[in-house]
Design a protein around this motif. Structure first.
Motif, PDB file in Angstrom:
ATOM      1  N   LEU A 413       0.859  -1.174   0.000  1.00  0.00           N
ATOM      2  CA  LEU A 413       0.000   0.000   0.000  1.00  0.00           C
ATOM      3  C   LEU A 413       0.899   1.229   0.000  1.00  0.00           C
ATOM      4  N   GLY A 414       0.805   2.012  -1.064  1.00  0.00           N
ATOM      5  CA  GLY A 414       1.691   3.164  -1.199  1.00  0.00           C
ATOM      6  C   GLY A 414       0.928   4.464  -1.056  1.00  0.00           C
ATOM      7  N   THR A 415       1.586   5.464  -0.463  1.00  0.00           N
ATOM      8  CA  THR A 415       0.995   6.799  -0.348  1.00  0.00           C
ATOM      9  C   THR A 415       1.792   7.745  -1.231  1.00  0.00           C
ATOM     10  N   ILE A 416       1.096   8.504  -2.051  1.00  0.00           N
ATOM     11  CA  ILE A 416       1.772   9.493  -2.900  1.00  0.00           C
ATOM     12  C   ILE A 416       1.152  10.853  -2.620  1.00  0.00           C
ATOM     13  N   ILE A 417       1.998  11.838  -2.364  1.00  0.00           N
ATOM     14  CA  ILE A 417       1.493  13.203  -2.194  1.00  0.00           C
ATOM     15  C   ILE A 417       2.032  14.041  -3.335  1.00  0.00           C
ATOM     16  N   THR A 418       1.144  14.724  -4.054  1.00  0.00           N
ATOM     17  CA  THR A 418       1.560  15.430  -5.264  1.00  0.00           C
ATOM     18  C   THR A 418       0.805  16.747  -5.415  1.00  0.00           C
ATOM     19  N   PRO A 419       1.459  17.762  -6.016  1.00  0.00           N
ATOM     20  CA  PRO A 419       0.708  18.962  -6.386  1.00  0.00           C
ATOM     21  C   PRO A 419      -0.414  18.551  -7.348  1.00  0.00           C
ATOM     22  N   GLU A 421      -1.744  19.602  -9.998  1.00  0.00           N
ATOM     23  CA  GLU A 421      -1.582  19.662 -11.446  1.00  0.00           C
ATOM     24  C   GLU A 421      -1.009  18.369 -12.030  1.00  0.00           C
ATOM     25  N   TYR A 422      -0.365  17.570 -11.201  1.00  0.00           N
ATOM     26  CA  TYR A 422       0.200  16.305 -11.695  1.00  0.00           C
ATOM     27  C   TYR A 422      -0.679  15.094 -11.407  1.00  0.00           C
ATOM     28  N   THR A 423      -1.820  15.320 -10.752  1.00  0.00           N
ATOM     29  CA  THR A 423      -2.630  14.171 -10.336  1.00  0.00           C
ATOM     30  C   THR A 423      -2.907  13.219 -11.507  1.00  0.00           C
ATOM     31  N   GLY A 424      -3.325  13.792 -12.659  1.00  0.00           N
ATOM     32  CA  GLY A 424      -3.655  12.959 -13.810  1.00  0.00           C
ATOM     33  C   GLY A 424      -2.478  12.104 -14.251  1.00  0.00           C
ATOM     34  N   LYS A 425      -1.321  12.737 -14.354  1.00  0.00           N
ATOM     35  CA  LYS A 425      -0.129  12.004 -14.788  1.00  0.00           C
ATOM     36  C   LYS A 425       0.266  10.927 -13.788  1.00  0.00           C
ATOM     37  N   VAL A 426       0.172  11.271 -12.504  1.00  0.00           N
ATOM     38  CA  VAL A 426       0.530  10.288 -11.470  1.00  0.00           C
ATOM     39  C   VAL A 426      -0.416   9.096 -11.561  1.00  0.00           C
ATOM     40  N   MET A 427      -1.707   9.377 -11.764  1.00  0.00           N
ATOM     41  CA  MET A 427      -2.666   8.271 -11.833  1.00  0.00           C
ATOM     42  C   MET A 427      -2.383   7.381 -13.039  1.00  0.00           C
ATOM     43  N   MET A 428      -1.986   8.006 -14.158  1.00  0.00           N
ATOM     44  CA  MET A 428      -1.653   7.202 -15.337  1.00  0.00           C
ATOM     45  C   MET A 428      -0.421   6.331 -15.073  1.00  0.00           C
ATOM     46  N   LEU A 429       0.554   6.919 -14.421  1.00  0.00           N
ATOM     47  CA  LEU A 429       1.755   6.147 -14.091  1.00  0.00           C
ATOM     48  C   LEU A 429       1.387   4.948 -13.209  1.00  0.00           C
ATOM     49  N   CYS A 430       0.546   5.197 -12.210  1.00  0.00           N
ATOM     50  CA  CYS A 430       0.166   4.116 -11.300  1.00  0.00           C
ATOM     51  C   CYS A 430      -0.566   3.010 -12.050  1.00  0.00           C
ATOM     52  N   GLN A 431      -1.461   3.420 -12.966  1.00  0.00           N
ATOM     53  CA  GLN A 431      -2.181   2.407 -13.736  1.00  0.00           C
ATOM     54  C   GLN A 431      -1.227   1.589 -14.588  1.00  0.00           C
ATOM     55  N   ARG A 433       1.607   0.812 -13.904  1.00  0.00           N
ATOM     56  CA  ARG A 433       2.300  -0.112 -13.006  1.00  0.00           C
ATOM     57  C   ARG A 433       1.337  -1.089 -12.338  1.00  0.00           C
ATOM     58  N   ARG A 434       0.176  -1.253 -12.924  1.00  0.00           N
ATOM     59  CA  ARG A 434      -0.827  -2.224 -12.459  1.00  0.00           C
ATOM     60  C   ARG A 434      -1.335  -1.940 -11.041  1.00  0.00           C
ATOM     61  N   ALA A 435      -1.325  -0.668 -10.639  1.00  0.00           N
ATOM     62  CA  ALA A 435      -1.744  -0.349  -9.280  1.00  0.00           C
ATOM     63  C   ALA A 435      -3.251  -0.134  -9.204  1.00  0.00           C
ATOM     64  N   VAL A 436      -3.815  -0.387  -8.034  1.00  0.00           N
ATOM     65  CA  VAL A 436      -5.249  -0.221  -7.808  1.00  0.00           C
ATOM     66  C   VAL A 436      -5.463   0.912  -6.812  1.00  0.00           C
ATOM     67  N   MET A 449      -3.369  13.685  -1.826  1.00  0.00           N
ATOM     68  CA  MET A 449      -2.764  12.463  -1.291  1.00  0.00           C
ATOM     69  C   MET A 449      -3.489  11.267  -1.906  1.00  0.00           C
ATOM     70  N   LEU A 450      -2.725  10.407  -2.572  1.00  0.00           N
ATOM     71  CA  LEU A 450      -3.293   9.229  -3.236  1.00  0.00           C
ATOM     72  C   LEU A 450      -2.805   7.973  -2.543  1.00  0.00           C
ATOM     73  N   LYS A 451      -3.695   7.002  -2.422  1.00  0.00           N
ATOM     74  CA  LYS A 451      -3.258   5.699  -1.898  1.00  0.00           C
ATOM     75  C   LYS A 451      -3.530   4.626  -2.942  1.00  0.00           C
ATOM     76  N   TYR A 452      -2.536   3.837  -3.209  1.00  0.00           N
ATOM     77  CA  TYR A 452      -2.631   2.789  -4.218  1.00  0.00           C
ATOM     78  C   TYR A 452      -2.072   1.470  -3.680  1.00  0.00           C
ATOM     79  N   LEU A 453      -2.659   0.389  -4.158  1.00  0.00           N
ATOM     80  CA  LEU A 453      -2.043  -0.928  -3.933  1.00  0.00           C
ATOM     81  C   LEU A 453      -1.160  -1.227  -5.145  1.00  0.00           C
ATOM     82  N   PHE A 454       0.122  -1.385  -4.899  1.00  0.00           N
ATOM     83  CA  PHE A 454       1.054  -1.626  -5.992  1.00  0.00           C
ATOM     84  C   PHE A 454       1.603  -3.051  -5.949  1.00  0.00           C
TER      85      PHE A 454
END
Ligand code: GDP
Ligand code: MG
Length: 570
Positions: A413-419, A421-431, A433-436, A449-454
């Motif tokens: 379970l990963g936590t990502i904190i981002t400005p 403006e990058y939320t969309g890009k971060v979400m694409m990166l996570c996807q 990487r097969r993250a949920v 603050m985003l939480k993903y299962l990686f």
């Protein structure tokens, strides 16, 4: 010291937010160390810590402080900030009643701030938020105050705003430690109950166990027993850490200090173990979950003749760092070696660097992998392996598809904190990487603050770098792109030879990428006209020495850099 006047606390923070600098100031203010310009990360004793500016091993220091006419004993335990070492954090916290949660006034709450907060919160410790670096030009302590209120539900008036660098308001931190953190709940009249929360190995004195005394007293000469091994030892030395070891006659309940009792290696002083007096057994304290290695890599001596030296260096270092696991392994190309398990990539790099610096050993490390599980498909196989599920830590031993009904991989379970403006890009990166996605929340007007299962394998090597750059697109067909990238890196990094070298990537027996390193030989004598033989000899000798720095595999030489570059590519 009466227990009422003792405080045990820790400093937790995201890496670089200023724990070690604050610790330096606290040591100075309490007169534990002299105030000079040279006090930089005093508690970071290891060379690798000083070079990388990170804390790897938690250190302890006992401070004396006068407040409103009363003398207090404050035991400070510095903790590492990096996620690879969070097992050290939870260990340190078990000896504390409170923490200073340091947050950078410029960067605000970061992923590791959140992770460390929850470790302290779950341990039910008093949490004092400290906003550091208010001297920075872009510091915005009010915004960070609001983040702390939103994410941790701590009223903003509880935050102390400081500059650890300049010393501003650091005195207030000490006062808060006394006012807001309770003294330890202990009983000196009860029989000894001491928690081993860390241990190190000294070549001459054996194991030095860091202990927190919950009950009773321990003195030099006492006979003590390990609840874990039931072995009995005689105490040779007890003392406090100031921050260097300073022997005392006794250690009392509520104190934190060290103990030497003829234990020969760290496995005898297991972290989380309880020590009690001979013939006065007590209920052991709840132990810690042992840290589970999550990144595995092969380690080989550069030259097989170095095998025994390396073996003893690895043994000595694992005595100091029991979170590393060691299995013997061998490889056609690299000879006899080991497969080592680490908590993360930084942990692996730090281990490697310590081998080189503290034991003068040089090694080849293979690409790190994560452990997989395979659920076996037939009763026959289950009988053969004596298990329904097998754990694979070496990709070379991956069982064939036909034998397996299901492969399982570790997820985190990963936590990502981002400005934002990058939320969309971060979400694409996570996807990619097969993250949920598990959660998403604004922690202030423009930070998310985003939480993903990686799947761990997707993030173990270079996720952080990708997250930081977020510039290029991500390839879909990973096997091909990874294979190609590795080949290209190797091609760039391999010195040319007199013959052509084919660099191929294969999945099973299928070649998926290929690069060629053209034949070439650097002629060091090219610019050397005329017949000065001594100069020629010098140049050739220098070339020979350069070659020594290269690591030999079979009949080509691979510079260490190439290995590291390959590790970084995925
Ligand atoms: P740690 O990783 O949390 O232990 O952080 P350090 O104490 O090593 O500090 C990281 C960096 O921040 C170092 O370069 C420090 O000099 C710097 N630093 C720490 N506190 C302050 C501060 O109050 N003000 C400024 N400007 N820099 C600071
Ligand atoms: Mg530090």
């Amino acid at each position: 010291f009466s227990v009422e006047n003792i405080r045990n606390f820790s400093i937790i923070a995201h890496v670089d937010h200023g724990k070690s600098t604050l610790a330096d100031r606290l040591l100075e203010l309490t007169g534990t160390i002299d105030k000079t310009k040279n006090n930089k990360q005093v508690l970071d004793k290891l060379q690798v810590e000083r070079e990388r500016g990170i804390t790897v091993k938690a250190q302890t220091a006992s401070l004396f402080y006068n407040c409103e006419g009363k003398q207090y004993l404050l035991n400070l335990i510095d903790t590492p900030g990096h996620v690879d070492f969070s097992y050290e954090v939870s260990r340190s916290l078990s000896a504390c009643q409170g923490v200073l949660l340091v947050v950078d006034a410029n960067e605000g709450i970061q992923a590791q701030t959140v992770a460390n907060f929850f470790l302290a919160f779950e341990a039910q410790l008093s949490i004092i938020p400290v906003i550091n670096k208010v001297d920075l030009k872009n510091a915005d302590p009010e915004r960070v105050e609001k983040q702390i209120e939103k994410v941790f539900d701590i009223p903003s008036d509880e935050c102390i705003k400081i500059s650890a660098k300049l010393g501003t308001n650091v005195e207030r931190v000490l006062q808060a430690v006394i006012k807001r953190i309770p003294p330890p709940k202990v009983h000196r009249k009860n029989p000894l109950k001491a928690l081993v929360f860390d241990s190190t190995f000294d070549q001459y004195r054996g194991v030095i166990a860091n202990v927190a005394l919950f009950d009773g007293v321990v003195s030099k000469g006492d006979k003590i027993v390990s609840a874990h091994t039931k072995k009995t030892y005689e105490v040779n030395e007890v003392g406090v850490l100031n921050p260097n070891e300073q022997p005392t006659h006794k250690l009392y309940a509520g104190q934190v200090g060290y103990l030497i009792a003829g234990m020969k290696d760290v496995t005898e002083a297991q972290i989380g173990d309880t020590l009690y007096l001979h013939k006065q057994p007590v209920e052991p304290l709840p132990g810690f979950k042992s840290a589970k290695p999550m990144v595995f890599a092969g380690m080989y001596p550069i030259d097989q003749s170095e095998y025994n030296n390396l073996k003893s260096a690895v043994e000595k270092l694992t005595i100091n760092d029991s979170s590393v696991t060691v299995h013997r392994d061998s490889s056609l190309a690299l000879g006899a070696g080991w497969r080592l398990g680490f908590l993360g990539l930084l942990h692996m790099e730090v281990f490697n660097q310590r081998l080189e610096q503290e034991y003068n050993a040089s090694v080849i490390l293979t690409t790190p992998t994560v452990p997989y599980k395979a659920v076996l498909s037939s009763a026959k196989l289950i009988k053969e392996y004596r298990e329904k599920e097998i754990t694979i830590i070496n990709p070379a031993q991956f069982p064939d598809k036909s034998k397996v009904t299901e492969y399982l991989e570790p997820v985190v379970l990963g936590t990502i904190i981002t400005p934002d403006e990058y939320t969309g890009k971060v979400m694409m990166l996570c996807q990619a990487r097969r993250a949920v996605q598990k959660n998403m929340m604004y922690i202030d007007q423009n930070r998310v603050m985003l939480k993903y299962l990686f799947p761990l394998n997707e993030i173990v090597v270079d996720f952080y770098d990708s997250l930081k750059s977020l510039s290029s697109g991500y390839a879909r067909d990973k096997a091909h792109s990874v294979g190609k990238a590795v080949c290209e890196r190797l091609k760039e990094s391999l010195p040319r030879q007199l013959f052509e070298i084919a660099v191929q990537a294969a999945v099973g027996s299928k070649i998926i990428a290929r690069e060629t390193v053209k034949a070439y030989r650097k002629n060091v004598l090219a610019k050397c006209y005329g017949g000065d033989i001594t100069r020629k000899m010098k140049l050739l000798k220098r070339q020979a020495e350069g070659k020594k720095k290269l690591r030999k595999i079979g009949n080509i030489e691979v510079p260490k850099d190439a290995f590291i570059k390959v590790l970084r590519t995925q």
